[in-house]
Motif scaffolding. Structure first.
Motif, PDB file in Angstrom:
ATOM      1  N   GLU A 317       0.861  -1.172   0.000  1.00 39.28           N
ATOM      2  CA  GLU A 317       0.000   0.000   0.000  1.00 39.28           C
ATOM      3  C   GLU A 317       0.902   1.227   0.000  1.00 39.28           C
ATOM      4  O   GLU A 317       1.871   1.279   0.765  1.00 39.28           O
ATOM      5  N   GLY A 318       0.578   2.201  -0.854  1.00 36.94           N
ATOM      6  CA  GLY A 318       1.480   3.333  -0.946  1.00 36.94           C
ATOM      7  C   GLY A 318       0.819   4.616  -1.394  1.00 36.94           C
ATOM      8  O   GLY A 318      -0.307   4.620  -1.907  1.00 36.94           O
ATOM      9  N   GLU A 319       1.533   5.719  -1.176  1.00 36.23           N
ATOM     10  CA  GLU A 319       1.167   7.048  -1.653  1.00 36.23           C
ATOM     11  C   GLU A 319       2.221   7.506  -2.649  1.00 36.23           C
ATOM     12  O   GLU A 319       3.418   7.314  -2.432  1.00 36.23           O
ATOM     13  N   ARG A 320       1.760   8.101  -3.732  1.00 37.86           N
ATOM     14  CA  ARG A 320       2.676   8.538  -4.780  1.00 37.86           C
ATOM     15  C   ARG A 320       2.398   9.990  -5.148  1.00 37.86           C
ATOM     16  O   ARG A 320       1.239  10.404  -5.208  1.00 37.86           O
ATOM     17  N   GLY A 321       3.463  10.732  -5.395  1.00 39.49           N
ATOM     18  CA  GLY A 321       3.333  12.116  -5.824  1.00 39.49           C
ATOM     19  C   GLY A 321       4.176  12.386  -7.056  1.00 39.49           C
ATOM     20  O   GLY A 321       5.228  11.780  -7.252  1.00 39.49           O
ATOM     21  N   HIS A 322       3.681  13.280  -7.905  1.00 38.17           N
ATOM     22  CA  HIS A 322       4.397  13.639  -9.131  1.00 38.17           C
ATOM     23  C   HIS A 322       4.132  15.115  -9.396  1.00 38.17           C
ATOM     24  O   HIS A 322       3.029  15.500  -9.770  1.00 38.17           O
ATOM     25  N   GLN A 323       5.132  15.954  -9.189  1.00 40.57           N
ATOM     26  CA  GLN A 323       4.978  17.390  -9.355  1.00 40.57           C
ATOM     27  C   GLN A 323       5.957  17.907 -10.399  1.00 40.57           C
ATOM     28  O   GLN A 323       7.111  17.473 -10.456  1.00 40.57           O
ATOM     29  N   ARG A 324       5.499  18.864 -11.214  1.00 43.14           N
ATOM     30  CA  ARG A 324       6.339  19.500 -12.231  1.00 43.14           C
ATOM     31  C   ARG A 324       6.293  21.018 -12.082  1.00 43.14           C
ATOM     32  O   ARG A 324       5.254  21.584 -11.730  1.00 43.14           O
ATOM     33  N   ILE A 325       7.401  21.665 -12.407  1.00 43.23           N
ATOM     34  CA  ILE A 325       7.459  23.114 -12.552  1.00 43.23           C
ATOM     35  C   ILE A 325       8.208  23.396 -13.854  1.00 43.23           C
ATOM     36  O   ILE A 325       9.324  22.906 -14.056  1.00 43.23           O
ATOM     37  N   ASN A 326       7.590  24.171 -14.754  1.00 46.77           N
ATOM     38  CA  ASN A 326       8.197  24.461 -16.050  1.00 46.77           C
ATOM     39  C   ASN A 326       8.090  25.937 -16.388  1.00 46.77           C
ATOM     40  O   ASN A 326       7.067  26.581 -16.119  1.00 46.77           O
ATOM     41  N   HIS A 327       9.160  26.458 -16.970  1.00 50.15           N
ATOM     42  CA  HIS A 327       9.173  27.797 -17.557  1.00 50.15           C
ATOM     43  C   HIS A 327       9.517  27.639 -19.041  1.00 50.15           C
ATOM     44  O   HIS A 327      10.479  26.946 -19.388  1.00 50.15           O
ATOM     45  N   SER A 328       8.740  28.277 -19.886  1.00 48.50           N
ATOM     46  CA  SER A 328       8.948  28.129 -21.324  1.00 48.50           C
ATOM     47  C   SER A 328       8.860  29.492 -21.999  1.00 48.50           C
ATOM     48  O   SER A 328       7.948  30.279 -21.723  1.00 48.50           O
ATOM     49  N   ILE A 329       9.818  29.773 -22.874  1.00 46.49           N
ATOM     50  CA  ILE A 329       9.851  31.017 -23.639  1.00 46.49           C
ATOM     51  C   ILE A 329       9.923  30.665 -25.116  1.00 46.49           C
ATOM     52  O   ILE A 329      10.713  29.799 -25.517  1.00 46.49           O
ATOM     53  N   ASN A 330       9.099  31.311 -25.923  1.00 50.56           N
ATOM     54  CA  ASN A 330       9.145  31.071 -27.364  1.00 50.56           C
ATOM     55  C   ASN A 330       9.149  32.392 -28.123  1.00 50.56           C
ATOM     56  O   ASN A 330       8.631  33.411 -27.641  1.00 50.56           O
ATOM     57  N   ALA A 331       9.741  32.372 -29.299  1.00 46.87           N
ATOM     58  CA  ALA A 331       9.784  33.562 -30.153  1.00 46.87           C
ATOM     59  C   ALA A 331       9.832  33.113 -31.605  1.00 46.87           C
ATOM     60  O   ALA A 331      10.343  32.025 -31.913  1.00 46.87           O
ATOM     61  N   GLY A 332       9.292  33.941 -32.485  1.00 44.23           N
ATOM     62  CA  GLY A 332       9.291  33.581 -33.897  1.00 44.23           C
ATOM     63  C   GLY A 332       9.199  34.793 -34.795  1.00 44.23           C
ATOM     64  O   GLY A 332       8.709  35.863 -34.390  1.00 44.23           O
ATOM     65  N   LEU A 333       9.676  34.636 -36.023  1.00 49.23           N
ATOM     66  CA  LEU A 333       9.634  35.694 -37.029  1.00 49.23           C
ATOM     67  C   LEU A 333       9.157  35.098 -38.341  1.00 49.23           C
ATOM     68  O   LEU A 333       9.675  34.083 -38.804  1.00 49.23           O
ATOM     69  N   ASP A 334       8.130  35.731 -38.937  1.00 52.32           N
ATOM     70  CA  ASP A 334       7.679  35.406 -40.283  1.00 52.32           C
ATOM     71  C   ASP A 334       7.906  36.639 -41.151  1.00 52.32           C
ATOM     72  O   ASP A 334       7.498  37.751 -40.771  1.00 52.32           O
ATOM     73  N   TYR A 335       8.538  36.430 -42.307  1.00 50.88           N
ATOM     74  CA  TYR A 335       8.791  37.565 -43.196  1.00 50.88           C
ATOM     75  C   TYR A 335       8.389  37.194 -44.616  1.00 50.88           C
ATOM     76  O   TYR A 335       8.843  36.182 -45.164  1.00 50.88           O
ATOM     77  N   ASP A 336       7.508  38.010 -45.190  1.00 56.21           N
ATOM     78  CA  ASP A 336       7.049  37.815 -46.564  1.00 56.21           C
ATOM     79  C   ASP A 336       7.829  38.768 -47.464  1.00 56.21           C
ATOM     80  O   ASP A 336       7.568  39.978 -47.477  1.00 56.21           O
ATOM     81  N   PHE A 337       8.803  38.235 -48.197  1.00 56.83           N
ATOM     82  CA  PHE A 337       9.584  39.086 -49.092  1.00 56.83           C
ATOM     83  C   PHE A 337       8.688  39.686 -50.170  1.00 56.83           C
ATOM     84  O   PHE A 337       8.812  40.853 -50.535  1.00 56.83           O
ATOM     85  N   ASN A 338       7.783  38.856 -50.681  1.00 51.01           N
ATOM     86  CA  ASN A 338       6.769  39.263 -51.652  1.00 51.01           C
ATOM     87  C   ASN A 338       5.718  38.175 -51.647  1.00 51.01           C
ATOM     88  O   ASN A 338       5.675  37.364 -50.717  1.00 51.01           O
ATOM     89  N   ASP A 339       4.870  38.149 -52.677  1.00 54.10           N
ATOM     90  CA  ASP A 339       3.808  37.142 -52.682  1.00 54.10           C
ATOM     91  C   ASP A 339       4.288  35.780 -53.161  1.00 54.10           C
ATOM     92  O   ASP A 339       3.482  34.864 -53.364  1.00 54.10           O
ATOM     93  N   LYS A 340       5.619  35.590 -53.315  1.00 53.97           N
ATOM     94  CA  LYS A 340       6.157  34.315 -53.769  1.00 53.97           C
ATOM     95  C   LYS A 340       7.212  33.725 -52.840  1.00 53.97           C
ATOM     96  O   LYS A 340       7.522  32.534 -52.934  1.00 53.97           O
ATOM     97  N   ASN A 341       7.772  34.515 -51.947  1.00 58.45           N
ATOM     98  CA  ASN A 341       8.861  34.045 -51.101  1.00 58.45           C
ATOM     99  C   ASN A 341       8.582  34.379 -49.634  1.00 58.45           C
ATOM    100  O   ASN A 341       8.310  35.552 -49.302  1.00 58.45           O
ATOM    101  N   PHE A 342       8.690  33.350 -48.787  1.00 57.67           N
ATOM    102  CA  PHE A 342       8.320  33.494 -47.380  1.00 57.67           C
ATOM    103  C   PHE A 342       9.366  32.804 -46.498  1.00 57.67           C
ATOM    104  O   PHE A 342       9.795  31.685 -46.790  1.00 57.67           O
TER     105      PHE A 342
END
Length: 822
Positions: A317-342
């Motif tokens: 017979e037992g007790e179980r624990g599972h805890q998480r702590i997370n920090h997440s950072i994201n960044a992104g860049l989209d650039y449309d040179f024209n209507d044909k190149n991205f």
């Protein structure tokens, strides 16, 4: 803001993504210009109505985009309402091109629309969209943003529509999805198998599949694609297919975003902010997420080992624990040179820690000697994790519609450091220490990919071809016992190197009344493993082909058939292969098997879709055969110890039917129900034991959604899973329930959400396993009920009501139910 706008807001990001395709015009026209009297119209704008060229019925939720005629830069955009009307306001004087697109139709471009000070309002009467001849990936049940949308080769779970995900992760979004099963620890399986691949925006991730699903906040997810029979364009990894997580990315101009926070039971605290800034050809995205939470519970078990003339018993017979702590950072860049190149560049950095602990009481005795020996054991595992991912893609579109080349590259790395402590005391008349260990483990992952995809339309057909290379290195190093070091003992140092190189080709198009997609992927893989403590090495080189087939046949607008076939692979995980012997509690030891072969699966699906006025029905017949199936094997050893190892146990099959239905009783009440029934069989043996087993499995799910006014939604869901066979036993039946609440304020800018999971607290998992000389029973119970409440504030979105005149029978209310971007 009215109810229709509330429904449309969550899907704007998804719909605007399609505006950038380089579709060729299918006819052009310029409606008569003219303004309306003061008080009836805004200062300037472009308005009109979009209809089906064949039926003359309105096309709702079509994308409308305005581009500068000189440099093709996106200026503004909107979406049609349920009567086909649209209006884009505050358009400055100039000359523009307008592109209109919608799933299942050819795009339509209107050129050289002139807005002047003298003629500030341009109106169009009945812009006609023609149905597309071929659109294999656009067969959807409904144009509205349902929680689950069916397409020819995938199901799309719209996370933003699910109020039961407040404060949750991708796991919570999948929990009530047909064909998906979530266990007590939050691990996901598809039709009974956890052998699937997780992608993020179509790219691999440094995290393992279930880790990714458990750590990515639902608030940052737009939708999850469930691809059970992927085409040859995708990697074949994952026996039951692919889960592709599409993250939110807004395409509206200027700065917009959201801030959210959630608090819940079991020390759950979540917070996040996401930002999006678009100006001209550039789009920037960024965000931060904090997550704290876990899954706690209790367990009990009974192990029986049959000896010569007597039986050993061990109760726990037992007790179980599972805890998480997370920090997440994201960044992104989209650039449309024209209507044909991205160009697109994205990055994500994550740091986290995880604590797994347990306390267990053991009792040992035999059926011949009644004396009971008691033990008390504790375990404490502390993990620190750091990972980052970088990916980029470049798309060049040629003059011909759908003619393009896409180049992608990605790199990811992850470092893990673990400290594992165990202690076992004998509880006799005098308590004494029986065993105590402390180990340190480091694990480093590196993964790089490079991919090229090329698409060439030939008449009404389309050819796709490409290549991909993937290199992965994993280094695992675990020290011996620090507390009780053994002189000369070697550390557990394991190396895994994998190289996979593939090419593929696909052909799609119409064939009489059918639409088809044929694909073939050839793949060479080389896997090298080394356990340095024993100098044990193993190399496997394999060349395999993976065919794929997809067909679609539309009897009429309300009846469709779809079918698909694919061959898949599941490569053994590193801890399946590592032959080093480890122990977690003194009673169970684990040893990997470096001679394991990959699992291969054949998957077939046939779908029938039936549309009604207020309902739809989906019936899926599926068959999956897995060869070289990898199973967990329990082997009793001398004394009280059990060996856990892994073997290829021959074959596993699933054959069944899955029925999903949705009915809208009123505008404010809807019900989703799904039922699946399948026969699951295991055929094989390992270590001289016959492991053949089978079960008839049933799964029932239901979800009710109730709207109260414009701003309140309530939901309730429940599910039942029947018993299911395992390689050496079975899992017993279980059921689960939950409720959700969502309330919006301040013109949809602020959202209050709450959910409660398993309010009756009666959920448990029970497993039994047996062999010729043992029988085990194991029960896990999580701490329920769980409750979460959260707030989300959105800013930078257009929420103003517009006031417009009438056209072609439309009213001001008709236009108010559309969508514009100022």
């Amino acid at each position: 803001m009215n109810i229709t706008m509330q429904r449309i807001l969550p899907v704007l990001a998804l719909l605007l993504l399609s505006l950038y395709s380089n579709a060729q015009p299918h006819g052009r026209g310029h409606g008569p210009g003219g303004g309306m009297g003061p008080g009836n119209m805004p200062g300037s704008g472009i308005m009109g109505r979009v209809i089906d060229a064949n039926t003359k019925l309105p096309v709702e939720y079509a994308n409308v985009a305005i581009f500068n005629a000189e440099d093709s830069v996106l200026v503004n955009g909107g979406i049609t309402n349920d009567k086909g009307f649209f209006m884009i306001k505050k358009v400055k004087a100039g000359i523009y091109n307008m592109r209109i697109k919608f799933i299942g139709y050819k795009s339509h471009t209107v050129y050289k629309i002139e807005v002047t000070d003298e003629n500030p309002i341009v109106r169009f009467k009945g812009i006609q969209l023609h149905p597309a001849n071929v659109e294999l990936d656009a067969v959807t049940v409904t144009a509205k943003q349902e929680e689950v949308v069916y397409k020819i080769d995938k199901r799309v779970v719209n996370v933003s529509e699910n109020i039961n995900t407040v404060g949750g992760t991708a796991v919570d979004a999948l929990e009530n999805t047909p064909g998906i099963e979530v266990d007590i620890d939050g691990n996901v399986s598809i039709r009974g198998s956890d052998n699937f691949t997780v992608l993020i925006d179509g790219k691999p991730t440094a995290m393992s599949g279930n880790d990714a699903l458990q750590q990515i906040p639902a608030s940052s997810i737009k939708e999850i694609e469930i691809i059970t029979n992927p085409s040859a364009k995708y990697d074949p990894d994952g026996l039951t297919g692919i889960l592709n997580i599409i993250l939110k990315k807004d395409e509206k101009g200027g700065l917009n975003g959201q801030v959210s926070a959630t608090v819940g039971t079991q020390d759950q605290y979540n917070a996040g902010v996401s930002l999006n800034y678009r100006k001209g050809k550039m789009n920037l995205v960024g965000g931060y997420d904090f997550r704290q939470g876990g899954r706690n519970g209790n367990s009990e078990s009974l192990y029986k080992t049959f000896r010569d003339g007597y039986t050993d018993f061990r109760e726990e017979e037992g007790e179980r624990g599972h805890q998480r702590i997370n920090h997440s950072i994201n960044a992104g860049l989209d650039y449309d040179f024209n209507d044909k190149n991205f160009l697109s560049v994205n990055g994500r950095f994550r740091i986290g820690e995880r604590n797994r602990n347990n306390e267990s009481f053991y009792s040992k005795y035999t059926d011949t000697i009644p004396d009971i020996t008691n033990y008390f054991s504790i375990g404490d595992n502390q993990d620190d994790e750091t990972s980052y991912e970088i990916s980029s893609s470049f798309i060049h579109r040629f003059n011909e519609e759908e003619h393009e080349i896409k180049i992608m590259a990605s790199y990811s790395a992850e470092d893990q450091n673990e400290s594992a402590y165990t202690k076992t005391d004998s509880l006799a008349e005098v308590t004494f220490l029986l065993d105590q260990t402390l180990t340190k483990t480091t694990e480093k992952h590196h993964h790089g990919t490079f991919q090229i995809d090329y698409t060439l339309p030939i008449g009404s057909n389309k050819i796709e071809a490409g290549m991909k290379s993937s290199l992965r290195d994993i280094a695992y190093d675990q020290t011996g016992d620090i507390i009780n070091p053994v002189p000369g003992a070697l550390s557990n140092e394991f190396v895994y190197n994998e190289g996979i190189h593939a090419v593929y080709g696909m052909l799609s198009g119409p064939l009489g009344g059918l639409e088809y997609q044929l694909g073939l992927r050839g793949e060479y893989s080389r896997v090298y493993t080394e356990q340095k403590s024993t100098n044990e090495t193993n190399t496997k080189e394999i060349f395999t082909v993976y065919p794929t087939l997809h067909f679609s046949y539309e009897i009429n607008k309300k009846n469709k058939f779809m079918a698909g076939y694919s061959r898949r692979v599941h490569r053994p995980r590193t801890y399946f292969l590592n032959p080093y012997v480890t122990s977690s509690d003194g009673f169970i030891v684990r040893k990997g098997n470096p001679d394991l072969d990959p699992e291969y699966a054949h998957s077939v699906e046939v779908n029938y879709l039936k549309y009604f006025e207020n309902s739809f029905l989906n019936v899926t017949t599926f068959y999956r055969q897995t060869d070289n199936n990898i199973g967990r094997i329990n082997v009793p050893l001398e004394g009280d110890t059990t060996l856990l190892t892994f073997e290829n146990i021959n074959r596993e099959t699933s054959l069944g039917v899955e029925v999903s239905a949705r009915h809208k009783f009123k505008k404010w009440v809807s019900l989703n129900v799904s039922y699946s029934f399948f026969r699951y069989t295991i055929d094989g043996e390992a270590l001289g034991e016959d492991l053949s087993n089978e079960s008839m499995n049933h799964k029932i799910r239901a979800n009710a959604d109730i709207k109260i006014g414009r701003n309140i939604r309530l939901s309730a869901f429940g599910m039942y899973f029947s018993p299911s066979a395992t390689s050496q036993g079975e899992r017993e039946a279980f059921y689960f329930t939950g409720f959700g609440y969502k309330h919006t304020f301040f013109d949809q800018k602020l959202t209050l959400s709450a959910r409660i999971r398993n309010p009756f607290g009666n959920f448990q998992w029970k497993f039994t396993s047996r062999g010729s000389n043992f029988e085990n029973e194991y029960i896990r119970r999580p701490d329920f009920p769980q409750f979460n409440v959260g707030l989300t504030y959105r800013f930078g979105e257009q929420t103003k009501r517009r006031k417009m005149g009438t056209e072609e029978g439309g009213t001001r209310e008709d236009f108010n139910e559309g969508m514009t971007v100022d």
